[in-house]
Structures are given as C-alpha cells and as structure tokens.
Design an enzyme around this catalytic site. Structure first.
Site, mmCIF file in Angstrom:
data_model
loop_
_atom_site.group_PDB
_atom_site.id
_atom_site.type_symbol
_atom_site.label_atom_id
_atom_site.label_comp_id
_atom_site.label_asym_id
_atom_site.label_seq_id
_atom_site.Cartn_x
_atom_site.Cartn_y
_atom_site.Cartn_z
ATOM 1 C CB THR A 146 38.367 31.894 41.916
ATOM 2 O OG1 THR A 146 38.561 30.502 41.698
ATOM 3 C CG2 THR A 146 37.695 32.514 40.701
ATOM 4 C CD GLU A 261 39.448 21.989 44.323
ATOM 5 O OE1 GLU A 261 40.618 22.410 44.395
ATOM 6 O OE2 GLU A 261 38.455 22.726 44.155
ATOM 7 C CD GLN A 355 12.233 14.646 29.495
ATOM 8 O OE1 GLN A 355 12.708 15.695 29.938
ATOM 9 N NE2 GLN A 355 11.192 14.618 28.685
ATOM 10 N N GLY A 358 9.074 13.208 34.897
ATOM 11 C CA GLY A 358 8.005 14.056 34.358
ATOM 12 C C GLY A 358 7.928 15.387 35.110
ATOM 13 N N GLY A 359 6.726 15.924 35.244
ATOM 14 C CA GLY A 359 6.531 17.229 35.888
ATOM 15 C C GLY A 359 7.041 17.264 37.311
HETATM 16 C C1 LIG Z 1 29.753 27.456 43.515
HETATM 17 C C2 LIG Z 1 31.199 27.738 43.276
HETATM 18 C C3 LIG Z 1 32.127 27.432 44.265
HETATM 19 C C4 LIG Z 1 33.473 27.733 44.065
HETATM 20 N N1 LIG Z 1 34.366 27.550 45.103
HETATM 21 C C5 LIG Z 1 35.622 28.039 44.976
HETATM 22 C C6 LIG Z 1 36.513 28.041 46.098
HETATM 23 O O1 LIG Z 1 36.172 27.568 47.197
HETATM 24 N N2 LIG Z 1 37.746 28.589 45.940
HETATM 25 C C7 LIG Z 1 38.167 29.098 44.755
HETATM 26 O O2 LIG Z 1 39.289 29.583 44.681
HETATM 27 N N3 LIG Z 1 37.350 29.124 43.670
HETATM 28 C C8 LIG Z 1 36.099 28.606 43.757
HETATM 29 N N4 LIG Z 1 35.252 28.619 42.679
HETATM 30 C C9 LIG Z 1 35.723 29.163 41.408
HETATM 31 C C10 LIG Z 1 35.950 28.122 40.319
HETATM 32 O O3 LIG Z 1 37.077 27.349 40.617
HETATM 33 C C11 LIG Z 1 36.104 28.924 39.004
HETATM 34 O O4 LIG Z 1 34.815 29.432 38.684
HETATM 35 C C12 LIG Z 1 36.640 28.084 37.878
HETATM 36 O O5 LIG Z 1 37.986 27.734 38.114
HETATM 37 C C13 LIG Z 1 36.558 28.843 36.533
HETATM 38 O O6 LIG Z 1 37.091 30.110 36.627
HETATM 39 P P1 LIG Z 1 36.253 31.385 36.110
HETATM 40 O O7 LIG Z 1 34.881 31.271 36.685
HETATM 41 O O8 LIG Z 1 37.002 32.602 36.391
HETATM 42 O O9 LIG Z 1 36.106 31.150 34.553
HETATM 43 P P2 LIG Z 1 37.131 31.667 33.436
HETATM 44 O O10 LIG Z 1 38.506 31.278 33.810
HETATM 45 O O11 LIG Z 1 36.855 33.098 33.161
HETATM 46 O O12 LIG Z 1 36.657 30.793 32.182
HETATM 47 C C14 LIG Z 1 35.440 31.082 31.475
HETATM 48 C C15 LIG Z 1 35.212 29.984 30.431
HETATM 49 O O13 LIG Z 1 36.298 29.992 29.502
HETATM 50 C C16 LIG Z 1 36.887 28.695 29.455
HETATM 51 N N5 LIG Z 1 38.327 28.837 29.268
HETATM 52 C C17 LIG Z 1 39.196 29.516 30.057
HETATM 53 N N6 LIG Z 1 40.430 29.432 29.571
HETATM 54 C C18 LIG Z 1 40.354 28.653 28.450
HETATM 55 C C19 LIG Z 1 41.306 28.177 27.504
HETATM 56 N N7 LIG Z 1 42.620 28.452 27.631
HETATM 57 N N8 LIG Z 1 40.873 27.418 26.480
HETATM 58 C C20 LIG Z 1 39.568 27.107 26.341
HETATM 59 N N9 LIG Z 1 38.608 27.528 27.208
HETATM 60 C C21 LIG Z 1 39.009 28.282 28.257
HETATM 61 C C22 LIG Z 1 36.551 28.041 30.785
HETATM 62 O O14 LIG Z 1 36.574 26.627 30.691
HETATM 63 C C23 LIG Z 1 35.151 28.587 31.011
HETATM 64 O O15 LIG Z 1 34.231 27.801 30.304
HETATM 65 C C24 LIG Z 1 33.910 28.284 42.833
HETATM 66 C C25 LIG Z 1 32.972 28.552 41.822
HETATM 67 C C26 LIG Z 1 31.641 28.310 42.045
HETATM 68 C C27 LIG Z 1 30.658 28.685 40.966
#
Ligand SMILES: Cc1cc2nc3c(=O)[nH]c(=O)nc-3n(C[C@H](O)[C@H](O)[C@H](O)COP(=O)(O)OP(=O)(O)OC[C@H]3O[C@@H](n4cnc5c(N)ncnc54)[C@H](O)[C@@H]3O)c2cc1C
Length: 398
Positions: A146, A261, A355, A358-359
């Site tokens: 990412t 994964e 839920q 409760g609290g």
């Molecule tokens: C705690 C945590 C740990 C993570 N660990 C890793 C890791 O170890 N390595 C790694 O590489 N990544 C990691 N990630 C990243 C994770 O895989 C991404 O956050 C995820 O793939 C979504 O990408 P984005 O956040 O860029 O969202 P975006 O791609 O920007 O998407 C935003 C929203 O738009 C929606 N969307 C996107 N495209 C479309 C479409 N074509 N049609 C409809 N809806 C769409 C998505 O579903 C989402 O709801 C981690 C994220 C978190 C929060």
C-alpha cells in the site's frame, strides 16, 4: 470427523491455547499500551513450532498446511488473544511466502518456473538470509504494498526501482505497513518500469540501508499491539540479489498469495465472532437485571443463538473454502466470498456482544471492547469488502 478436526490438529489447538494462556494473556494489556509485541515473543513462538506452521521444514518451518495455519490463528483469538496479536506476531505470514514460493520450497515446484523464469540461486539465498531467521524468531519481516496514493489499486503502485549495475535504486513511499517499525526487512512491491505501469517486482529491502526511513508510528482505532508504519525510500540502493523471482512477476505473486492472507483475515473474523459469543454468553448468565439473569430472557437467548449461528456458519464456509484452496483449486471468487461472509458475521456479532455487556462493554477493562475496535480493520485489510465484491461480480460474469 471434520478434516480440520484431526487428532494432530486438536494437539496443535491445545499447544496454541497453552501458549496464549502462559505467554500472552498476562501481558496483552501492556503490549496494547506499548503499541507493539516484544521480539522475545517471536522467539518463544518459534521454539514451540508455532511461528513455522504452514512453512516447509526445508526452509526452517514446522511443516503443516493452510488448514494448520487456520487452526493456530483461530485458537490464538478464541483463547483470549486478538486479531491484533495475530497481525503483529504472524506478519511473516504475508512477508515470506513469495520468497518461499520463488525458491520452489513450499510448492515443490518453482513459482518463478511457472511464471516463465528460471528459479534463481538468489532465491535460495533469500531463504537463508531472511526466511530461516524469521521462522526462528530472530528476525521480523513486513510486506509493503500500500502507498499513500492508494491500496486497492495494486497495479497502480508508484514506488520505482531503477536498475543501476548490481543494484536497484528505489524511490517512493509506503503506508499502513504492519510491523513496519519492528521489521528488519520489508518485502516491497516496486515498479521496475514507469510509475503506475502495473509491471511489479518484489524486492526485499533491509532496514538500515541509506535512504530507507521509517516514519511516525501510526495511531489506530484498534490493533493497538500491532505497530503500523509509514516507510520512505529515497535513492535506496538494493542489491539485485534481493529481488524475489524474475522482474515483473510481482503482480501475479502478490495476487497468488492474497488467497492465504484473505483466508487468514476471514479466520480472524469468525474467530473474533466466536470469542465474542463466548464472552457475551458468560456475561448474560452472570449478569442479573430486574432480579433475573439476562440469559433467562427469551429475547437475549435468541440474540445469543443468532450470534452463535452467524459465527458457526461463517466458520464452516471459511473452512470449506480453505480445504479447496489447500487442494489447489482455483477458488478466487470463493475466497473473496469467504472473507466477506466472515467479516459481516464478525461486524454484527461484536456489535451485539458489546451491547449485551451494557456500559461495561464500552470500557477498556472489557475484552469485548478490544474485539469491537480490532474487528473494524478486517473488512479493509487484504482487500476491502468492496474489492471482494468486485472479484465476486467478475466471477459471476458481470
Ligand atoms: C491497520 C492496517 C494494517 C495494514 N497493513 C498493511 C500491510 O502490512 N501491508 C500493506 O501493504 N498494506 C497494509 N494495509 C493497507 C490496506 O491493505 C489498505 O488500507 C486497503 O487495501 C485499502 O486501501 P486504501 O486504504 O488505500 O483505500 P482506497 O483504495 O483508497 O479505497 C477507499 C475506499 O474506496 C473503496 N473502493 C476503492 N476502489 C473501489 C472500486 N473500484 N469500487 C468500489 N469501491 C472502491 C474501498 O473499498 C474503500 O472503501 C493496512 C491497513 C491498515 C489500516
């Protein structure tokens, strides 16, 4: 007897449960506050053979297959751990498989061979330098796909690697990287062509190389014991020997390993749901309102029954799909459905379980509060619910 419930797997379940009881439960709250799990935990899990489950002995693993990995993940959560613990301690589950497959060790046949390239000596070298020490609990790895510009569109990656003699010169940045702070190396998706070309290559980038910096520790809603980092690469010189497989085989490798994964995340989801059903049931037996235990009310009993049904149905489906993946069936659509089914069950069950508390359910002292926060990432990581729906729609011919 279910295929996932053999005597050997029951032993594995007991071993995992004992590990959690002895090594995790007394410390988990401290690790949640510290924002990471200690390195010593990796060594302990490795000594017990838990870290190496699902990796062949030929690369330093403990053997076993995807189903054994699922049993370990399930039990880590059901015995009082958390999906955050799984993410932190088992990050190698996403950081190593590409290296193992490229060396041909996991499959018995070379992935790079199947991708049209030859298995390279360099891939065996990566096993010795990174895979063995990680499975021995002396190194920590991470997977960086990412980028700040987006995670769903894997082909749109913009971090570049330009060839310069025996090195690649890497420029770009990654974000949300699990275990990125503690990691000694990062399996990194880069673009060896022009940025966004979709031609991806995987490089293992060692911590400490000039130009490789780890940014601030990202604060999150949940998964508090799992450190999450931003990574920056400015003219980082990475030896060509750190390339996994052939150039431009990264996209396919990433997609192939997404199945494991996603099934792990699906397992974390139904196991969290199961744990929350247990916690809520216990609570409703003990908690009295208006002079009677909560569990004596039909409405409460039916709610618990529905939660239990959702969790068990998700578990059965995830196991069915996992058995098919382990048998080598191409079930990309079913894996996506399994993730969405388990995440939906989890979302509903953690909400209801909180839920019913409760609290108290809203307090940090309540275990269910942690699961409620931790669960939210499961429909985002490893491909979001919407991206899973895209895959399912494609599978339907839409
Ligand atoms: C705690 C945590 C740990 C993570 N660990 C890793 C890791 O170890 N390595 C790694 O590489 N990544 C990691 N990630 C990243 C994770 O895989 C991404 O956050 C995820 O793939 C979504 O990408 P984005 O956040 O860029 O969202 P975006 O791609 O920007 O998407 C935003 C929203 O738009 C929606 N969307 C996107 N495209 C479309 C479409 N074509 N049609 C409809 N809806 C769409 C998505 O579903 C989402 O709801 C981690 C994220 C978190 C929060």
């Amino acid at each position: 007897m279910s295929i996932v419930d053999t005597p050997e797997r029951r032993q594995l379940r007991e071993l995992t449960r004992a590990f959690v009881t002895r090594e995790v439960l007394p410390h988990l709250d401290d690790w949640e506050r510290a924002g990471e799990v200690p390195r010593a935990l990796h060594a302990t899990a490795a000594k017990l053979g838990l870290l190496g489950i699902g990796f062949p002995e030929s690369v330093g693993g403990s053997g076993g297959d995807l189903l054994d990995s699922i049993i370990v993940t399930e039990e880590l959560i059901r015995s009082g751990g958390s999906s955050g613990l799984v993410a932190a301690l088992f990050t190698h589950g996403i950081a190593l498989p590409h290296m193992v497959a490229a060396a041909g060790a996991r499959t018995g046949g070379s992935l790079s061979g199947r991708l049209g390239g030859a298995a390279r000596l360099g891939d065996d070298d990566l096993i010795d330098r990174y895979v063995r020490p990680t499975l021995a609990g002396t190194m920590i790895g991470a997977l960086a796909i990412t980028e700040p510009g987006g995670g769903s569109d894997v082909a749109g990656i913009r971090t570049t690697a330009r060839r310069d003699g025996d090195h690649y010169v890497v420029n770009g940045s990654k974000t949300y990287i699990t275990s990125g702070h503690r990691a000694d190396f990062v399996t990194t998706a880069v673009c060896t062509d022009f940025p966004g070309s979709g031609e991806l290559t995987l490089l293992v980038i060692g911590k400490g190389l000039p130009g490789f910096t780890v940014g601030r520790r990202l604060e999150k809603l949940g998964w508090h014991c799992s450190d999450t980092a931003e990574l920056s690469f400015v003219d980082v010189r990475v030896p060509v020997t750190n390339r996994i497989g052939a150039e431009n085989t990264g996209f396919l490798a990433i997609m192939q390993h997404f199945a494991a994964e996603r099934l792990s995340l699906a397992t974390q989801a139904y196991a969290t749901a199961q744990r929350c059903v247990e916690l809520a049931t216990r609570w409703c037996r003990d908690r009295e309102t208006f002079g009677r235990p909560l569990a004596s009310r039909q409405l409460v009993r039916h709610r618990l029954a529905e939660m239990h049904t959702r969790a068990e149905a998700a578990r059965s489906y995830v196991h069915e799909v996992a058995v098919r993946v382990a048998a080598g069936e191409p079930v990309v659509t079913e894996v996506a459905m399994a993730k969405n089914v388990a995440v939906a069950a989890c979302d509903q069950v953690v909400d209801q379980a909180l839920q019913l508390h409760g609290g108290f359910g809203y307090l940090r002292d309540a275990e269910v509060e942690r699961h409620y926060r931790d669960a939210r990432i499961l429909g985002i990581g490893g491909g979001t619910t919407e991206i899973m729906n895209e895959i399912i729609a494609k599978g339907m011919g839409l």
